[in-house]
Design an enzyme around this catalytic site. Structure first.
Site, PDB file in Angstrom:
ATOM      1  CB  CYS A   1       5.742 -12.791   1.496  1.00 17.05           C
ATOM      2  SG  CYS A   1       4.338 -11.696   1.219  1.00 17.05           S
TER       3      CYS A   1
ATOM      4  CG  HIS B   1       2.248  -8.610  -4.204  1.00 16.86           C
ATOM      5  ND1 HIS B   1       2.161  -8.392  -2.851  1.00 16.86           N
ATOM      6  CD2 HIS B   1       1.696  -7.532  -4.798  1.00 16.86           C
ATOM      7  CE1 HIS B   1       1.569  -7.222  -2.635  1.00 16.86           C
ATOM      8  NE2 HIS B   1       1.282  -6.678  -3.807  1.00 16.86           N
TER       9      HIS B   1
END
Length: 190
Positions: free
Chosen positions: A112, A53
């Site tokens: 992201c 993440h």
């Protein structure tokens, strides 16, 4: 991670064991990067691959006034990110600054940022309730996470006497020519 490990090994890279799950803490990631860069010598080519993440967190030291994400630092989300323990771009820049002359470093970042509003966020009215057993596809930056991040950064700054971190932007041709690191990223900063 396994495919990258095998691919890089097949290309002749000496591989270190990947950090996974509970080993992928902020301290674990920073220590692994520090060790890799600290052992590098002129002529070495280093590759760091991260799949996980990513997020944008509040810039607490004021160095992100310009650029495409003013007031935000880009961050990797280690397993302990819920405690505010992000690896931000400032941390990576400080480590890259220690890269010896003649060594090259490439980052492969497959992550992201939270709140993109385009790829996964969608229309909040259309979203189904969150399944507590499902793995999140991105990190939502809540007020609690922002506060935890600020507290963690303020604690680190107090411990080092608020020493400034070196920053690496995309300046003119002379600055770009002197850069010894490259990055392949899955998403834009914003």
């Amino acid at each position: 991670a396994d495919l990258w490990h095998k691919t890089l090994q097949g290309l002749g890279f000496q591989m270190r064991p990947p950090l996974r799950d509970q080993d992928a803490t902020r301290d674990g990631i920073v220590a692994a990067l520090s060790s890799l860069i600290g052992e590098a010598r002129a002529g070495d080519t280093l590759v760091v691959q991260y799949a996980g993440h990513g997020a944008q967190v509040p810039d607490v030291d004021g160095d992100e006034a310009g650029g495409d994400t003013p007031g935000e630092d880009e961050a990797l989300c280690p397993v302990d990110f819920a405690d505010g323990r992000f690896v931000i771009d400032d941390d990576i820049a400080a480590l890259v600054a220690r890269l010896p002359d003649g060594a090259q470093l490439t980052f492969l970042l497959d992550c992201c940022h939270s709140g993109t509003g385009s790829r996964f966020a969608g229309n909040p009215a259309d979203q189904k309730p969150v399944d507590p057993t499902a793995r999140a596809r991105f990190v939502r930056m809540t007020d609690a996470l922002r506060q935890a991040h600020r507290a963690d950064r303020e604690g680190m700054a107090a411990g080092r006497g608020k020493a400034a971190s070196p920053r690496f932007g995309f300046g003119g041709p002379a600055q770009r020519a002197s850069m010894r690191e490259g990055c392949f990223a899955a998403c834009q900063a914003h």
